[in-house]
Scaffold this motif. Structure first.
Motif, PDB file in Angstrom:
ATOM      1  N   GLU A   1       0.724  -1.113  -0.096  1.00 15.59           N
ATOM      2  CA  GLU A   1      -0.367   0.345   0.008  1.00 15.59           C
ATOM      3  C   GLU A   1       0.883   1.266   0.055  1.00 15.59           C
ATOM      4  O   GLU A   1       0.520   2.428  -0.332  1.00 15.59           O
ATOM      5  CB  GLU A   1      -1.019  -0.062   0.838  1.00 15.59           C
ATOM      6  CG  GLU A   1      -1.921  -0.911   1.048  1.00 15.59           C
ATOM      7  CD  GLU A   1      -3.195  -1.031   2.291  1.00 15.59           C
ATOM      8  OE1 GLU A   1      -2.579  -0.096   3.107  1.00 15.59           O
ATOM      9  OE2 GLU A   1      -3.964  -2.061   2.516  1.00 15.59           O
ATOM     10  N   ASN A   2       1.715   1.166   0.162  1.00 10.55           N
ATOM     11  CA  ASN A   2       3.189   2.363   0.451  1.00 10.55           C
ATOM     12  C   ASN A   2       3.461   2.786  -0.506  1.00 10.55           C
ATOM     13  O   ASN A   2       4.540   1.929  -1.483  1.00 10.55           O
ATOM     14  CB  ASN A   2       4.066   2.172   1.366  1.00 10.55           C
ATOM     15  CG  ASN A   2       4.856   3.282   0.949  1.00 10.55           C
ATOM     16  OD1 ASN A   2       4.817   4.150   0.644  1.00 10.55           O
ATOM     17  ND2 ASN A   2       5.680   3.679   2.611  1.00 10.55           N
ATOM     18  N   THR A   3       2.763   3.378  -1.393  1.00  7.47           N
ATOM     19  CA  THR A   3       3.178   3.885  -3.508  1.00  7.47           C
ATOM     20  C   THR A   3       4.188   5.027  -3.716  1.00  7.47           C
ATOM     21  O   THR A   3       4.365   5.798  -3.782  1.00  7.47           O
ATOM     22  CB  THR A   3       2.334   3.865  -4.071  1.00  7.47           C
ATOM     23  OG1 THR A   3       0.901   5.120  -3.338  1.00  7.47           O
ATOM     24  CG2 THR A   3       1.592   2.430  -4.229  1.00  7.47           C
ATOM     25  N   SER A   4       4.514   5.886  -1.884  1.00  4.31           N
ATOM     26  CA  SER A   4       4.717   6.927  -2.321  1.00  4.31           C
ATOM     27  C   SER A   4       5.612   6.887  -1.778  1.00  4.31           C
ATOM     28  O   SER A   4       7.265   6.770  -2.251  1.00  4.31           O
ATOM     29  CB  SER A   4       3.898   8.002  -1.089  1.00  4.31           C
ATOM     30  OG  SER A   4       3.711   7.521  -0.261  1.00  4.31           O
ATOM     31  N   THR A   5       6.345   6.123  -0.355  1.00  8.36           N
ATOM     32  CA  THR A   5       8.052   6.822   0.056  1.00  8.36           C
ATOM     33  C   THR A   5       7.916   5.422  -0.355  1.00  8.36           C
ATOM     34  O   THR A   5       9.946   5.620  -0.515  1.00  8.36           O
ATOM     35  CB  THR A   5       8.070   7.316   1.722  1.00  8.36           C
ATOM     36  OG1 THR A   5       7.433   5.852   2.110  1.00  8.36           O
ATOM     37  CG2 THR A   5       7.085   8.381   1.679  1.00  8.36           C
ATOM     38  N   ALA A   6       8.199   4.286  -0.372  1.00  8.99           N
ATOM     39  CA  ALA A   6       8.239   2.419  -0.926  1.00  8.99           C
ATOM     40  C   ALA A   6       7.727   2.457  -1.986  1.00  8.99           C
ATOM     41  O   ALA A   6       6.524   1.013  -1.556  1.00  8.99           O
ATOM     42  CB  ALA A   6       9.002   2.364   0.116  1.00  8.99           C
ATOM     43  N   PRO A   7       7.734   2.728  -3.187  1.00  9.90           N
ATOM     44  CA  PRO A   7       6.610   2.223  -4.228  1.00  9.90           C
ATOM     45  C   PRO A   7       7.382   1.265  -4.423  1.00  9.90           C
ATOM     46  O   PRO A   7       8.085   0.756  -5.721  1.00  9.90           O
ATOM     47  CB  PRO A   7       7.066   3.064  -5.260  1.00  9.90           C
ATOM     48  CG  PRO A   7       7.404   3.429  -5.331  1.00  9.90           C
ATOM     49  CD  PRO A   7       7.930   4.075  -4.053  1.00  9.90           C
ATOM     50  N   ILE A   8       7.580  -0.343  -3.718  1.00  7.32           N
ATOM     51  CA  ILE A   8       8.081  -1.415  -3.921  1.00  7.32           C
ATOM     52  C   ILE A   8       7.493  -2.304  -5.002  1.00  7.32           C
ATOM     53  O   ILE A   8       8.399  -2.842  -5.977  1.00  7.32           O
ATOM     54  CB  ILE A   8       8.196  -2.492  -2.816  1.00  7.32           C
ATOM     55  CG1 ILE A   8       9.228  -3.481  -3.329  1.00  7.32           C
ATOM     56  CG2 ILE A   8       6.430  -2.782  -2.686  1.00  7.32           C
ATOM     57  CD1 ILE A   8       9.202  -4.319  -1.740  1.00  7.32           C
ATOM     58  N   LEU A   9       6.534  -2.236  -5.328  1.00  5.49           N
ATOM     59  CA  LEU A   9       6.437  -2.888  -6.935  1.00  5.49           C
ATOM     60  C   LEU A   9       6.800  -2.056  -8.445  1.00  5.49           C
ATOM     61  O   LEU A   9       6.975  -2.935  -9.275  1.00  5.49           O
ATOM     62  CB  LEU A   9       3.924  -2.624  -7.430  1.00  5.49           C
ATOM     63  CG  LEU A   9       3.768  -3.830  -6.081  1.00  5.49           C
ATOM     64  CD1 LEU A   9       2.599  -3.352  -6.308  1.00  5.49           C
ATOM     65  CD2 LEU A   9       4.235  -4.655  -5.946  1.00  5.49           C
ATOM     66  N   GLN A  10       7.014  -0.791  -7.818  1.00  9.29           N
ATOM     67  CA  GLN A  10       7.571  -0.276  -8.795  1.00  9.29           C
ATOM     68  C   GLN A  10       9.223   0.003  -9.162  1.00  9.29           C
ATOM     69  O   GLN A  10       9.565  -0.177 -10.332  1.00  9.29           O
ATOM     70  CB  GLN A  10       7.302   1.239  -8.813  1.00  9.29           C
ATOM     71  CG  GLN A  10       8.014   2.407  -9.876  1.00  9.29           C
ATOM     72  CD  GLN A  10       7.467   2.695 -11.776  1.00  9.29           C
ATOM     73  OE1 GLN A  10       5.952   2.036 -11.698  1.00  9.29           O
ATOM     74  NE2 GLN A  10       8.145   1.653 -12.393  1.00  9.29           N
ATOM     75  N   TRP A  11       9.874  -0.254  -8.225  1.00 12.01           N
ATOM     76  CA  TRP A  11      11.164  -1.556  -8.504  1.00 12.01           C
ATOM     77  C   TRP A  11      11.077  -2.467  -9.145  1.00 12.01           C
ATOM     78  O   TRP A  11      12.220  -2.490  -9.922  1.00 12.01           O
ATOM     79  CB  TRP A  11      11.562  -0.931  -6.588  1.00 12.01           C
ATOM     80  CG  TRP A  11      11.280   0.101  -5.941  1.00 12.01           C
ATOM     81  CD1 TRP A  11      11.172   1.531  -6.331  1.00 12.01           C
ATOM     82  CD2 TRP A  11      11.282   0.430  -4.740  1.00 12.01           C
ATOM     83  NE1 TRP A  11      11.700   2.830  -5.708  1.00 12.01           N
ATOM     84  CE2 TRP A  11      11.491   2.000  -4.548  1.00 12.01           C
ATOM     85  CE3 TRP A  11      11.916  -0.121  -3.592  1.00 12.01           C
ATOM     86  CZ2 TRP A  11      11.579   3.013  -3.541  1.00 12.01           C
ATOM     87  CZ3 TRP A  11      11.304   0.139  -2.140  1.00 12.01           C
ATOM     88  CH2 TRP A  11      12.287   2.503  -2.124  1.00 12.01           C
TER      89      TRP A  11
END
Length: 281
Positions: free
Chosen positions: A63-73
């Motif tokens: 759910e953290n897509t702002s400070t830690a967008p892990i799926l984007q990474w």
């Protein structure tokens, strides 16, 4: 003699079993930690299995897509690793063909000179490499990860040695039939070196995916980071005993692609132990 052989075999099994336990226990403990609550992490000490199994850590990570967008990474790392692997296979196979099948002046001397230069530690080239990347405007760009290292001499050496095991009669027969060098390379040599190219691709993918130091240097934009640089950022967000479960969960999400790759490609790693595998005389 048979008794001594049996004892040696059992000692080898015991030694390998101990190494396996030493290697796998920290991984299992880290995985189990990702299913613990933060209060349990800081209070339970060493306990292999969680008292209460939770998935809240993984929900918070996704759910953290702002400070830690892990799926984007993960998407960034997948794009970089796949693109790098495809280009490595192309560049390495062409280069190895030139060094193994073509005849030109100082061919072997040039090859071993480059091979010797490649023995220097990679850290020596960090500053010059960064200046080159900066000059091309590739900082914070996937090209900074994809282009450098395409012509790794280790991969070229591996493929060259494999090619040298292919009889030259194949080339000569093709030339008699009017085939050019590129035709020989693409239609004759490439199908024969498929095993070693797969191994090269696997090594290149895992090396690109796991690269840590270089992406930390060339990336500062959070959205464009690969997963390894992102994990360093997560140490500031989740570290210092604040959210250890989420940090462990992020680490295990990062290794899932390489674990799957090894799972489905084990036979090719075993095949890489024999450079002449797949070449029939």
């Amino acid at each position: 003699m048979k008794k001594n052989g049996a004892i040696s075999k059992w000692l080898a099994y015991i030694f390998l079993s101990v190494l396996c336990v030493i290697w796998i226990v920290p991984i299992i403990f880290g995985l189990m930690t990702s299913f613990r609550s933060q209060s349990e992490v800081v209070s339970s000490g060493f306990r292999l299995l969680p008292v209460d199994w939770i998935v809240d850590n993984y929900i918070a990570i996704l759910e953290n897509t702002s400070t830690a967008p892990i799926l984007q990474w993960l998407v960034n790392s997948l794009f970089i690793a796949v693109s790098h692997t495809i280009l490595v296979v192309m560049v390495v196979s062409l280069t190895a063909y030139g060094y193994s099948r073509l005849r030109f002046k100082y061919r072997d001397q040039l090859f071993f000179l480059l091979l010797g230069i490649s023995m220097f530690p990679g850290v020596v080239n960090l500053i010059p490499s960064y200046k080159i990347i900066e000059t091309f405007g590739w900082v914070n760009s996937p090209l900074a990860m994809i282009i450098p290292g395409l012509a790794g001499m280790g991969n070229i050496f591996l493929v060259r040695q494999f090619m040298k095991g292919i009889p030259k009669e194949f080339d000569e027969s093709a030339r008699v039939d009017g085939a050019g060098e590129f035709t020989i390379y693409s239609r004759i040599i490439l199908p024969m070196i498929k095993p070693v190219l797969i191994v090269t691709g696997l090594f290149s993918f895992t090396g690109s995916w796991n690269d840590f130091l270089w992406p930390v240097i060339v990336y500062s934009d959070v959205e464009k980071m690969p997963i390894t640089a992102g994990l360093l950022l997560l140490q500031d967000i989740y570290g210092n005993y604040r959210m250890i479960g989420q940090l462990m969960g992020s680490a295990f999400l990062a290794i899932i692609p390489t674990m799957l790759l090894f799972l489905f490609a084990q036979k090719y790693f075993v095949q890489s132990m024999n450079l002449n595998a797949g070449v029939k005389g």
